[in-house]
Motif scaffolding. Structure first.
Motif, PDB file in Angstrom:
ATOM      1  N   ALA A 197     -19.035  61.687  57.289  1.00  0.00           N
ATOM      2  CA  ALA A 197     -18.740  63.107  57.535  1.00  0.00           C
ATOM      3  C   ALA A 197     -18.728  63.926  56.254  1.00  0.00           C
ATOM      4  CB  ALA A 197     -17.389  63.230  58.226  1.00  0.00           C
ATOM      5  N   SER A 198     -18.392  63.263  55.155  1.00  0.00           N
ATOM      6  CA  SER A 198     -18.198  64.010  53.921  1.00  0.00           C
ATOM      7  C   SER A 198     -19.533  64.358  53.295  1.00  0.00           C
ATOM      8  CB  SER A 198     -17.395  63.150  52.959  1.00  0.00           C
ATOM      9  OG  SER A 198     -18.018  61.892  52.810  1.00  0.00           O
ATOM     10  N   ARG A 203     -22.445  68.741  44.755  1.00  0.00           N
ATOM     11  CA  ARG A 203     -22.538  68.626  43.300  1.00  0.00           C
ATOM     12  C   ARG A 203     -22.842  67.207  42.838  1.00  0.00           C
ATOM     13  NH1 ARG A 203     -17.481  71.732  40.953  1.00  0.00           N
ATOM     14  NH2 ARG A 203     -18.765  71.673  39.075  1.00  0.00           N
ATOM     15  N   GLY A 204     -23.153  66.339  43.772  1.00  0.00           N
ATOM     16  CA  GLY A 204     -23.518  64.984  43.395  1.00  0.00           C
ATOM     17  C   GLY A 204     -22.322  64.057  43.417  1.00  0.00           C
ATOM     18  N   PHE A 205     -22.262  63.169  42.412  1.00  0.00           N
ATOM     19  CA  PHE A 205     -21.242  62.122  42.365  1.00  0.00           C
ATOM     20  C   PHE A 205     -20.153  62.533  41.387  1.00  0.00           C
ATOM     21  CE2 PHE A 205     -25.339  60.429  43.513  1.00  0.00           C
ATOM     22  CZ  PHE A 205     -25.051  59.764  44.700  1.00  0.00           C
ATOM     23  N   GLY A 206     -18.897  62.307  41.765  1.00  0.00           N
ATOM     24  CA  GLY A 206     -17.770  62.710  40.928  1.00  0.00           C
ATOM     25  C   GLY A 206     -16.714  63.353  41.803  1.00  0.00           C
ATOM     26  N   PHE A 207     -15.887  64.175  41.191  1.00  0.00           N
ATOM     27  CA  PHE A 207     -14.853  64.865  41.965  1.00  0.00           C
ATOM     28  C   PHE A 207     -14.470  66.128  41.201  1.00  0.00           C
ATOM     29  CE2 PHE A 207     -10.506  64.869  44.116  1.00  0.00           C
ATOM     30  CZ  PHE A 207     -11.013  65.055  45.393  1.00  0.00           C
ATOM     31  N   ASP A 208     -13.726  67.008  41.867  1.00  0.00           N
ATOM     32  CA  ASP A 208     -13.338  68.264  41.222  1.00  0.00           C
ATOM     33  C   ASP A 208     -12.430  68.048  40.028  1.00  0.00           C
ATOM     34  OD1 ASP A 208     -14.712  70.217  42.552  1.00  0.00           O
ATOM     35  OD2 ASP A 208     -13.307  70.252  44.221  1.00  0.00           O
ATOM     36  N   MET A 209     -11.779  66.899  39.983  1.00  0.00           N
ATOM     37  CA  MET A 209     -10.887  66.622  38.850  1.00  0.00           C
ATOM     38  C   MET A 209     -10.856  65.124  38.581  1.00  0.00           C
ATOM     39  SD  MET A 209      -7.382  67.486  40.859  1.00  0.00           S
ATOM     40  CE  MET A 209      -8.103  68.841  41.765  1.00  0.00           C
ATOM     41  N   CYS A 225     -20.743  59.952  49.117  1.00  0.00           N
ATOM     42  CA  CYS A 225     -19.762  59.877  50.214  1.00  0.00           C
ATOM     43  C   CYS A 225     -18.368  60.016  49.628  1.00  0.00           C
ATOM     44  CB  CYS A 225     -19.817  58.508  50.881  1.00  0.00           C
ATOM     45  SG  CYS A 225     -21.366  58.170  51.707  1.00  0.00           S
ATOM     46  N   LEU A 226     -17.489  60.651  50.363  1.00  0.00           N
ATOM     47  CA  LEU A 226     -16.099  60.719  49.908  1.00  0.00           C
ATOM     48  C   LEU A 226     -15.460  59.339  50.044  1.00  0.00           C
ATOM     49  CD1 LEU A 226     -13.680  62.431  48.944  1.00  0.00           C
ATOM     50  CD2 LEU A 226     -13.101  62.754  51.368  1.00  0.00           C
ATOM     51  N   LEU A 227     -15.043  58.782  48.920  1.00  0.00           N
ATOM     52  CA  LEU A 227     -14.429  57.452  48.918  1.00  0.00           C
ATOM     53  C   LEU A 227     -12.924  57.575  48.724  1.00  0.00           C
ATOM     54  CD1 LEU A 227     -16.888  55.556  46.521  1.00  0.00           C
ATOM     55  CD2 LEU A 227     -17.087  55.937  48.993  1.00  0.00           C
ATOM     56  N   HIS A 228     -12.175  56.700  49.380  1.00  0.00           N
ATOM     57  CA  HIS A 228     -10.740  56.602  49.105  1.00  0.00           C
ATOM     58  C   HIS A 228     -10.548  56.147  47.656  1.00  0.00           C
ATOM     59  CE1 HIS A 228      -6.937  54.397  48.769  1.00  0.00           C
ATOM     60  NE2 HIS A 228      -6.458  55.169  49.727  1.00  0.00           N
ATOM     61  N   CYS A 259      -9.666  59.291  44.994  1.00  0.00           N
ATOM     62  CA  CYS A 259     -10.907  59.784  45.610  1.00  0.00           C
ATOM     63  C   CYS A 259     -11.962  60.258  44.629  1.00  0.00           C
ATOM     64  CB  CYS A 259     -10.595  60.968  46.522  1.00  0.00           C
ATOM     65  SG  CYS A 259      -9.741  60.526  48.025  1.00  0.00           S
ATOM     66  N   TYR A 260     -13.196  60.022  45.017  1.00  0.00           N
ATOM     67  CA  TYR A 260     -14.342  60.662  44.373  1.00  0.00           C
ATOM     68  C   TYR A 260     -15.531  60.501  45.308  1.00  0.00           C
ATOM     69  CZ  TYR A 260     -15.776  55.900  43.036  1.00  0.00           C
ATOM     70  OH  TYR A 260     -16.140  54.580  43.057  1.00  0.00           O
ATOM     71  N   TYR A 261     -16.601  61.230  45.047  1.00  0.00           N
ATOM     72  CA  TYR A 261     -17.829  61.084  45.817  1.00  0.00           C
ATOM     73  C   TYR A 261     -18.678  60.021  45.139  1.00  0.00           C
ATOM     74  CZ  TYR A 261     -16.476  65.140  48.486  1.00  0.00           C
ATOM     75  OH  TYR A 261     -15.790  65.991  49.309  1.00  0.00           O
ATOM     76  N   GLY A 262     -19.023  58.987  45.905  1.00  0.00           N
ATOM     77  CA  GLY A 262     -19.768  57.882  45.324  1.00  0.00           C
ATOM     78  C   GLY A 262     -20.587  57.155  46.375  1.00  0.00           C
ATOM     79  N   HIS A 263     -21.225  56.072  45.947  1.00  0.00           N
ATOM     80  CA  HIS A 263     -21.976  55.206  46.863  1.00  0.00           C
ATOM     81  C   HIS A 263     -20.978  54.548  47.807  1.00  0.00           C
ATOM     82  CE1 HIS A 263     -24.815  51.502  47.303  1.00  0.00           C
ATOM     83  NE2 HIS A 263     -24.982  52.354  48.285  1.00  0.00           N
ATOM     84  N   ASN A 264     -21.245  54.588  49.105  1.00  0.00           N
ATOM     85  CA  ASN A 264     -20.263  54.067  50.060  1.00  0.00           C
ATOM     86  C   ASN A 264     -19.873  52.615  49.776  1.00  0.00           C
ATOM     87  OD1 ASN A 264     -22.919  53.337  51.003  1.00  0.00           O
ATOM     88  ND2 ASN A 264     -21.987  52.729  52.931  1.00  0.00           N
ATOM     89  N   GLU A 265     -20.820  51.809  49.276  1.00  0.00           N
ATOM     90  CA  GLU A 265     -20.519  50.390  49.034  1.00  0.00           C
ATOM     91  C   GLU A 265     -19.417  50.183  47.987  1.00  0.00           C
ATOM     92  OE1 GLU A 265     -24.129  48.458  47.902  1.00  0.00           O
ATOM     93  OE2 GLU A 265     -25.140  48.890  49.792  1.00  0.00           O
ATOM     94  N   ALA A 266     -19.242  51.176  47.105  1.00  0.00           N
ATOM     95  CA  ALA A 266     -18.207  51.046  46.069  1.00  0.00           C
ATOM     96  C   ALA A 266     -16.813  51.001  46.691  1.00  0.00           C
ATOM     97  CB  ALA A 266     -18.305  52.191  45.061  1.00  0.00           C
ATOM     98  N   GLU A 267     -16.688  51.488  47.937  1.00  0.00           N
ATOM     99  CA  GLU A 267     -15.392  51.461  48.625  1.00  0.00           C
ATOM    100  C   GLU A 267     -14.879  50.041  48.840  1.00  0.00           C
ATOM    101  OE1 GLU A 267     -12.954  53.518  48.972  1.00  0.00           O
ATOM    102  OE2 GLU A 267     -13.382  54.699  50.763  1.00  0.00           O
ATOM    103  N   PHE A 268     -15.802  49.066  48.838  1.00  0.00           N
ATOM    104  CA  PHE A 268     -15.390  47.686  49.084  1.00  0.00           C
ATOM    105  C   PHE A 268     -15.046  46.947  47.791  1.00  0.00           C
ATOM    106  CE2 PHE A 268     -18.629  48.699  52.448  1.00  0.00           C
ATOM    107  CZ  PHE A 268     -17.692  49.069  53.396  1.00  0.00           C
ATOM    108  N   GLY A 269     -14.946  47.673  46.702  1.00  0.00           N
ATOM    109  CA  GLY A 269     -14.650  47.053  45.402  1.00  0.00           C
ATOM    110  C   GLY A 269     -13.289  46.386  45.332  1.00  0.00           C
ATOM    111  N   MET A 270     -12.359  46.819  46.191  1.00  0.00           N
ATOM    112  CA  MET A 270     -11.026  46.190  46.200  1.00  0.00           C
ATOM    113  C   MET A 270     -10.884  45.202  47.354  1.00  0.00           C
ATOM    114  SD  MET A 270      -8.847  46.853  43.789  1.00  0.00           S
ATOM    115  CE  MET A 270      -7.249  46.548  44.556  1.00  0.00           C
ATOM    116  N   SER A 271     -12.022  44.824  47.960  1.00  0.00           N
ATOM    117  CA  SER A 271     -11.955  43.992  49.168  1.00  0.00           C
ATOM    118  C   SER A 271     -11.285  42.643  48.915  1.00  0.00           C
ATOM    119  CB  SER A 271     -13.352  43.795  49.753  1.00  0.00           C
ATOM    120  OG  SER A 271     -14.214  43.259  48.784  1.00  0.00           O
ATOM    121  N   TRP A 272     -11.265  42.189  47.667  1.00  0.00           N
ATOM    122  CA  TRP A 272     -10.571  40.932  47.341  1.00  0.00           C
ATOM    123  C   TRP A 272      -9.059  41.054  47.539  1.00  0.00           C
ATOM    124  CZ3 TRP A 272      -8.022  41.578  42.399  1.00  0.00           C
ATOM    125  CH2 TRP A 272      -8.429  42.744  41.706  1.00  0.00           C
TER     126      TRP A 272
END
Ligand code: ADP
Length: 316
Positions: free
Chosen positions: A140-141, A145-151, A217-220, A243-256
């Motif tokens: 949905a997000s 402005r690409g990848f990153g976040f407002d702050m 994509c908006l990532l947690h 949060c930041y806008y990134g590749h959705n797969e990066a969201e699974f970086g804490m899956s461990w």
């Protein structure tokens, strides 16, 4: 004489405390709750356990319950970034997050955040529902402005830089891996990991050869089990984002640390199909969080970082 002295001392102490409170202005948390928060009376304040960094409190009032976190050491920037992340996720209307209400400085030093209180259920809720709603949030997000976040924000207590960048690979190389590698070099004088890690950083573009399009994509951003809960109806709730806008797969970086099962991934990939090379990038995205753990908690995480670096660079 001896009996009178402690009494008068405690009396004057209380007077002084009251005078100091008046000088510093009144309690801004109470002021907001009893002003814009719409309460006329706070009936109970009680601690909430489970946090890692801040003090968490539950404020019960005659107009509902509020959740408050305070930090005595840092200014409002950290909570402002948390509120911006919560607001961005909230705006997608996909997965439940607490609505942020107010952020501000505490008198003297420190800061606070007030948000909607969510009555967390006893269980974590359904894996499939979590996977589906998370994917819906990613889908949905959108970011102009690409990848990153407002702050910039923080991952744990480590700064997380989010300058807007048009190219994902460049963003991940510079703002995620190189930033953490340089931190390790600076704080532990770990030139070895910085040098070997750089070889991996240089190889990253090859891991994206088969991916045609990466949408921001908006990532947690910090999705592990400590930040996943369920509300009273059992619906998933995600908390405490980076949060930041990134590749959705990066969201699974804490899956461990997240305990995602097959039900979670199947439901996720029904909404956003798996991209070619997903498995080859899984440890790359984990490395960012392992490096952060190394920087936060020390050498016990170093070997996990090195194992991933070696795996990608074929170093002996
Ligand atoms: P920290 O920033 O210190 O890591 P968290 O944001 O993880 O703190 O919150 C601490 C605990 O408070 C969590 O484990 C969660 O159970 C609870 N909590 C967090 N947000 C809310 C909320 N909006 N309503 C009710 N409880 C909450």
């Amino acid at each position: 004489e001896l009996k009178a002295w402690p009494k008068s001392k405690s009396g004057s102490c209380e007077r002084r405390r009251r005078a100091v409170r008046t000088m510093m202005g009144s309690d801004p948390i109470r002021d907001w709750i009893c002003g814009q928060g719409g309460a006329s009376k706070i009936t109970r304040i009680s601690p909430v356990g489970g946090g890692c960094i801040n003090t968490a409190l539950r404020y019960e009032t005659d107009s509902g319950t509020f959740f408050v976190k305070t930090n005595r050491d840092v200014g409002p920037a950290m909570f402002e970034a948390e509120a911006a992340g919560l607001e961005a996720m909230f705006a997608t209307s996909t997965i439940r997050v607490p609505r942020p209400l107010k952020v501000g400085p505490l008198p003297g030093r420190g800061s606070y955040i007030i948000m909607e209180f969510i009555n967390m259920g006893a269980s974590r809720g359904g894996q499939a529902e979590l996977g589906r709603q998370l994917a819906e949030m990613h889908k949905a997000s959108s970011s102009e402005r690409g990848f990153g976040f407002d702050m910039d924000n923080t991952i744990g207590s480590t700064p997380q830089p989010n300058p807007w960048t048009s190219d994902w690979v460049a963003f991940f190389q510079e703002q995620r891996l190189r930033y953490q590698l340089q931190l390790a070099e600076k704080q532990y004088r770990d030139y070895d990991i910085a040098e070997k890690g750089q070889r991996l950083v240089d190889k990253i573009p090859s891991l994206f050869r088969d991916v045609s399009d990466i949408r921001p994509c908006l990532l947690h951003g910090d999705l592990w089990s400590g930040n996943i809960a369920a509300d009273e109806r059992g619906a998933p709730v995600i908390l405490d984002p980076a949060c930041y806008y990134g590749h959705n797969e990066a969201e699974f970086g804490m899956s461990w640390c997240a305990g995602f099962g097959a039900g979670f991934y199947n439901a996720y990939f029904e909404v956003i199909p798996k991209q070619p090379g997903f498995e080859q990038r899984r440890d790359l995205y984990r490395l960012y969080h392992y490096l952060n753990h190394y920087n936060l908690f020390g050498s016990s995480y170093r070997s996990s970082c090195m194992a991933i670096i070696k795996q990608y660079t074929n170093l002996a």
